[in-house]
Design a protein around this motif. Structure first.
Motif, PDB file in Angstrom:
ATOM      1  N   GLN A 148     -14.394  36.127 -12.295  1.00  0.00           N
ATOM      2  CA  GLN A 148     -14.381  36.809 -13.614  1.00  0.00           C
ATOM      3  C   GLN A 148     -14.230  38.197 -13.570  1.00  0.00           C
ATOM      4  O   GLN A 148     -13.780  38.975 -14.462  1.00  0.00           O
ATOM      5  N   LYS A 149     -15.012  39.111 -12.632  1.00  0.00           N
ATOM      6  CA  LYS A 149     -14.845  40.408 -12.625  1.00  0.00           C
ATOM      7  C   LYS A 149     -13.574  41.042 -12.253  1.00  0.00           C
ATOM      8  O   LYS A 149     -13.368  42.142 -12.578  1.00  0.00           O
ATOM      9  N   ARG A 150     -12.807  39.988 -11.602  1.00  0.00           N
ATOM     10  CA  ARG A 150     -11.397  40.292 -11.508  1.00  0.00           C
ATOM     11  C   ARG A 150     -10.407  39.743 -12.704  1.00  0.00           C
ATOM     12  O   ARG A 150      -9.147  39.940 -12.388  1.00  0.00           O
ATOM     13  N   GLY A 151     -10.999  39.533 -13.771  1.00  0.00           N
ATOM     14  CA  GLY A 151     -10.124  39.133 -14.756  1.00  0.00           C
ATOM     15  C   GLY A 151      -9.444  37.789 -14.711  1.00  0.00           C
ATOM     16  O   GLY A 151      -8.480  37.439 -15.364  1.00  0.00           O
ATOM     17  N   ALA A 152      -9.930  36.997 -13.780  1.00  0.00           N
ATOM     18  CA  ALA A 152      -9.244  35.631 -13.595  1.00  0.00           C
ATOM     19  C   ALA A 152      -9.685  34.666 -14.687  1.00  0.00           C
ATOM     20  O   ALA A 152     -10.963  34.615 -15.269  1.00  0.00           O
ATOM     21  N   PRO A 153      -8.801  33.860 -15.219  1.00  0.00           N
ATOM     22  CA  PRO A 153      -9.152  33.023 -16.425  1.00  0.00           C
ATOM     23  C   PRO A 153      -9.872  31.566 -15.582  1.00  0.00           C
ATOM     24  O   PRO A 153      -9.470  30.535 -15.907  1.00  0.00           O
ATOM     25  N   VAL A 154     -11.103  31.853 -15.163  1.00  0.00           N
ATOM     26  CA  VAL A 154     -11.938  30.629 -14.781  1.00  0.00           C
ATOM     27  C   VAL A 154     -13.148  30.561 -15.584  1.00  0.00           C
ATOM     28  O   VAL A 154     -13.682  31.866 -16.056  1.00  0.00           O
ATOM     29  N   THR A 155     -13.464  29.454 -15.919  1.00  0.00           N
ATOM     30  CA  THR A 155     -14.772  28.966 -16.893  1.00  0.00           C
ATOM     31  C   THR A 155     -15.823  28.269 -16.334  1.00  0.00           C
ATOM     32  O   THR A 155     -15.255  27.018 -15.881  1.00  0.00           O
ATOM     33  N   LEU A 156     -16.986  28.484 -16.209  1.00  0.00           N
ATOM     34  CA  LEU A 156     -18.014  27.590 -15.808  1.00  0.00           C
ATOM     35  C   LEU A 156     -18.336  26.782 -16.777  1.00  0.00           C
ATOM     36  O   LEU A 156     -18.900  27.177 -17.885  1.00  0.00           O
ATOM     37  N   LEU A 157     -18.243  25.519 -16.614  1.00  0.00           N
ATOM     38  CA  LEU A 157     -18.485  24.468 -17.550  1.00  0.00           C
ATOM     39  C   LEU A 157     -19.814  23.676 -17.172  1.00  0.00           C
ATOM     40  O   LEU A 157     -20.150  23.575 -16.171  1.00  0.00           O
ATOM     41  N   ASP A 158     -20.465  23.392 -18.246  1.00  0.00           N
ATOM     42  CA  ASP A 158     -21.952  22.625 -18.062  1.00  0.00           C
ATOM     43  C   ASP A 158     -21.749  21.154 -17.623  1.00  0.00           C
ATOM     44  O   ASP A 158     -20.712  20.647 -17.715  1.00  0.00           O
ATOM     45  N   ALA A 159     -22.821  20.581 -17.509  1.00  0.00           N
ATOM     46  CA  ALA A 159     -22.642  19.169 -17.084  1.00  0.00           C
ATOM     47  C   ALA A 159     -22.124  18.042 -18.220  1.00  0.00           C
ATOM     48  O   ALA A 159     -21.380  17.360 -17.841  1.00  0.00           O
ATOM     49  N   ALA A 160     -22.369  18.460 -19.331  1.00  0.00           N
ATOM     50  CA  ALA A 160     -21.872  17.805 -20.530  1.00  0.00           C
ATOM     51  C   ALA A 160     -20.304  17.886 -20.683  1.00  0.00           C
ATOM     52  O   ALA A 160     -19.614  16.901 -20.807  1.00  0.00           O
ATOM     53  N   GLU A 161     -19.925  19.074 -20.565  1.00  0.00           N
ATOM     54  CA  GLU A 161     -18.208  19.271 -20.578  1.00  0.00           C
ATOM     55  C   GLU A 161     -17.581  18.668 -19.283  1.00  0.00           C
ATOM     56  O   GLU A 161     -16.498  18.172 -19.449  1.00  0.00           O
ATOM     57  N   THR A 162     -18.357  18.782 -18.210  1.00  0.00           N
ATOM     58  CA  THR A 162     -17.709  18.367 -17.127  1.00  0.00           C
ATOM     59  C   THR A 162     -17.720  17.052 -17.091  1.00  0.00           C
ATOM     60  O   THR A 162     -16.366  15.971 -16.847  1.00  0.00           O
ATOM     61  N   GLU A 163     -18.763  16.164 -17.453  1.00  0.00           N
ATOM     62  CA  GLU A 163     -18.579  14.706 -17.890  1.00  0.00           C
ATOM     63  C   GLU A 163     -17.557  14.349 -18.990  1.00  0.00           C
ATOM     64  O   GLU A 163     -16.842  13.447 -18.609  1.00  0.00           O
ATOM     65  N   ARG A 164     -17.248  15.152 -19.947  1.00  0.00           N
ATOM     66  CA  ARG A 164     -16.323  14.692 -20.832  1.00  0.00           C
ATOM     67  C   ARG A 164     -14.927  14.906 -20.365  1.00  0.00           C
ATOM     68  O   ARG A 164     -13.919  13.870 -20.363  1.00  0.00           O
ATOM     69  N   ARG A 165     -14.594  15.804 -19.638  1.00  0.00           N
ATOM     70  CA  ARG A 165     -13.467  16.161 -18.700  1.00  0.00           C
ATOM     71  C   ARG A 165     -13.108  15.215 -17.635  1.00  0.00           C
ATOM     72  O   ARG A 165     -11.968  14.597 -17.472  1.00  0.00           O
ATOM     73  N   VAL A 166     -13.949  15.059 -16.638  1.00  0.00           N
ATOM     74  CA  VAL A 166     -14.062  13.993 -15.688  1.00  0.00           C
ATOM     75  C   VAL A 166     -14.004  12.488 -15.797  1.00  0.00           C
ATOM     76  O   VAL A 166     -13.376  11.631 -15.265  1.00  0.00           O
ATOM     77  N   GLY A 167     -15.139  12.238 -16.702  1.00  0.00           N
ATOM     78  CA  GLY A 167     -15.354  10.824 -16.890  1.00  0.00           C
ATOM     79  C   GLY A 167     -16.266  10.292 -15.991  1.00  0.00           C
ATOM     80  O   GLY A 167     -16.493   9.331 -15.870  1.00  0.00           O
ATOM     81  N   SER A 168     -17.222  11.184 -15.522  1.00  0.00           N
ATOM     82  CA  SER A 168     -18.456  10.989 -14.770  1.00  0.00           C
ATOM     83  C   SER A 168     -19.638  11.668 -15.109  1.00  0.00           C
ATOM     84  O   SER A 168     -19.398  13.023 -15.225  1.00  0.00           O
ATOM     85  N   ARG A 169     -20.728  11.295 -14.655  1.00  0.00           N
ATOM     86  CA  ARG A 169     -21.950  11.926 -15.134  1.00  0.00           C
ATOM     87  C   ARG A 169     -22.674  12.432 -13.743  1.00  0.00           C
ATOM     88  O   ARG A 169     -23.711  13.094 -13.890  1.00  0.00           O
ATOM     89  N   VAL A 170     -22.087  12.383 -12.625  1.00  0.00           N
ATOM     90  CA  VAL A 170     -22.645  12.740 -11.413  1.00  0.00           C
ATOM     91  C   VAL A 170     -22.655  14.345 -11.173  1.00  0.00           C
ATOM     92  O   VAL A 170     -23.398  14.638 -10.004  1.00  0.00           O
ATOM     93  N   TYR A 171     -21.901  15.092 -12.018  1.00  0.00           N
ATOM     94  CA  TYR A 171     -21.707  16.292 -11.281  1.00  0.00           C
ATOM     95  C   TYR A 171     -22.636  17.108 -12.481  1.00  0.00           C
ATOM     96  O   TYR A 171     -22.775  16.982 -13.515  1.00  0.00           O
ATOM     97  N   SER A 172     -23.166  18.260 -11.865  1.00  0.00           N
ATOM     98  CA  SER A 172     -24.145  19.241 -12.634  1.00  0.00           C
ATOM     99  C   SER A 172     -23.357  20.465 -13.131  1.00  0.00           C
ATOM    100  O   SER A 172     -23.809  21.237 -14.031  1.00  0.00           O
ATOM    101  N   GLY A 173     -22.050  20.253 -13.123  1.00  0.00           N
ATOM    102  CA  GLY A 173     -21.124  21.523 -13.897  1.00  0.00           C
ATOM    103  C   GLY A 173     -19.789  21.465 -13.105  1.00  0.00           C
ATOM    104  O   GLY A 173     -19.575  20.593 -12.061  1.00  0.00           O
ATOM    105  N   SER A 174     -18.840  22.372 -13.345  1.00  0.00           N
ATOM    106  CA  SER A 174     -17.740  22.572 -12.616  1.00  0.00           C
ATOM    107  C   SER A 174     -17.212  23.892 -13.075  1.00  0.00           C
ATOM    108  O   SER A 174     -17.579  24.462 -14.137  1.00  0.00           O
ATOM    109  N   LEU A 175     -16.203  24.352 -12.170  1.00  0.00           N
ATOM    110  CA  LEU A 175     -15.608  25.704 -12.499  1.00  0.00           C
ATOM    111  C   LEU A 175     -14.114  25.305 -12.829  1.00  0.00           C
ATOM    112  O   LEU A 175     -13.531  24.763 -12.248  1.00  0.00           O
TER     113      LEU A 175
END
Length: 427
Positions: A148-175
């Motif tokens: 992000q300090k280099r301006g890249a379009p990356v976003t740290l997602l929390d566990a809930a948003e990760t679950e919504r996108r992946v379809g699994s509860r096993v991850y504590s977050g995602s990039l």
């Protein structure tokens, strides 16, 4: 390929046909001869041919036979190492230059796909690097900060948003990285080959180079039944290098990696698992990756080789893992299975080698071949065309060096993956 269903698996079953090619059976001349029919070689051939250069490409087996036709199909930006490690390893000039170049690599891949209408199941919805536990999330927080300090379009997602996108509860977050995406890797390689042929490149398969040399100021490469004389030689064989440039293979430690593809999932399951079709991998040391293909097959992979006892061990582990990650799947059937080799360098960064006068090549993609290979092929073409000088290339020249205990490390990786997967997911 070569009558081995475990070499390219699903990708060979679903990729469009390559352009017709034959074995080199005569002595011919060209401006540039390229050795290797993967992303680097095909990208170089395409860009040279489009500039009017007389170019010949020689492939030992078939187009996309090496890592280009076996990988997961993640179009990633950067490499495995943290962004801040690039300048630490390469110095500030080369480090930031390479980082910027590879950051934009996925955009070049998309540009070529769209320009040449390559049918390769391109998905542009990004990738998700999934955190396993607190330590995994901590790693992704730092990776996000550095990008992000280099301006890249990356976003740290929390566990809930990760679950919504992946379809699994096993991850504590995602990039989430919106520069990235997925494609059908063998279809992309074959599409580049079609585009190169259309631009005027001559491609020969089943034409392994056996020797090379120089006569009267021109380079030559010989195969079992032919010869190409040229002004330049591009070495684009990477982890599958043999013959005159086997030193490139010996510089890398081979890490085996396998993939298994389920049968197409039902519409309900496809709505609950990776509905956005992001490509995923996790933060474990022995990582896992997963993604959807266009037909709704879930492609799941990890470290290991599908041979000997590894075949049963890895497939059994995969079933247990999928049941834990996606309990909604139930029992799964695998439609295809395949594996290949990832060439790992000692610092997980690529290399630029000048093997002889006018003989040059990039290698050491460390499992990130799609965007870097495409980009480096373009750069080699521009270098030969006089558009990019040697000092302006993204890596310093280096000599191939074989790492200590290479064979022992390779045996350890294959055996260690079996041990880990035999014990894994049994709780």
């Amino acid at each position: 390929m070569l009558n081995d269903p475990r070499s390219h698996g699903l990708w060979e079953k679903t990729a469009p046909a390559p352009p017709p090619t034959t074995r080199l059976e005569e002595a011919i001349s060209a401006d540039v001869v390229i050795v290797g029919g993967g992303y680097t070689g095909l990208s170089a051939a395409l860009h040279l041919a489009e500039a009017g250069t007389n170019v010949v490409l020689l492939e030992a087996a078939e187009i996309g036979f090496g890592g280009a036709g076996r990988n997961v199909g993640l179009i990633n930006a950067g490499m495995w190492v943290m962004p801040d490690d690039f300048p630490k390893e390469l110095g500030p000039i080369y480090g930031e230059r390479l980082l910027d170049l590879l950051s934009n690599g996925p955009a070049l891949v998309r540009e070529l796909i769209e320009k040449h209408a390559i049918a390769c199941e391109l998905e542009k919805n990004g990738t998700l690097h999934c955190a396993v536990g607190p330590e995994g999330l901590k790693e992704l927080e730092e990776r996000a900060r550095q990008w992000q300090k280099r301006g890249a379009p990356v976003t740290l997602l929390d566990a809930a948003e990760t679950e919504r996108r992946v379809g699994s509860r096993v991850y504590s977050g995602s990039l989430l990285d919106m520069r990235a995406g997925t494609l059908q890797p063998l279809a992309y390689a074959r599409g580049l080959a079609h585009a190169a042929v259309k631009a005027g490149a001559r491609l020969y398969t089943g034409s392994a180079v056996t020797s090379t040399g120089e006569v009267e100021g021109r380079k030559f490469v010989k195969t079992a039944s032919g010869q190409v004389t040229a002004d330049w030689v591009i070495v684009a064989t990477d982890a599958y290098s043999t013959g005159p440039w086997e030193q490139v293979r010996r510089e890398q430690v081979h890490l085996p990696y396998f993939n298994l593809a389920t049968t197409p999932l039902s519409d309900n399951l496809r709505r609950s698992i990776l509905a956005g079709r992001e490509g995923c991998w996790d933060t474990k040391e022995i990582l896992s990756s997963f993604r959807m293909d266009q037909a709704g097959r879930l492609v799941f992979g990890s470290v290991g080789a599908l041979r000997g006892t590894g075949t049963t061990i890895h497939k059994s582990w995969a079933r247990r893992s999928l049941k834990r990650i996606f309990p909604q799947l139930g029992e799964v059937e695998f439609e295809a299975e395949w594996y290949g080799k990832i060439g790992m360098t000692d610092n997980a960064l690529p290399r630029l080698h000048k093997f002889d006068r006018n003989t040059i090549g990039f290698s050491g993609y460390n499992g990130r071949g799609i965007a870097p290979g495409t980009t480096f092929g373009m750069l080699l073409a521009k270098h030969i065309l006089g558009e990019v000088s040697e000092v302006d290339l993204p890596l310093p020249l280096s000599d191939p060096r074989e790492p200590a205990f290479r064979a022992i490390k390779e045996a350890y990786y294959e055996t260690g993956a079996q041990v880990a997967h035999f014990a894994g997911e049994r709780f």
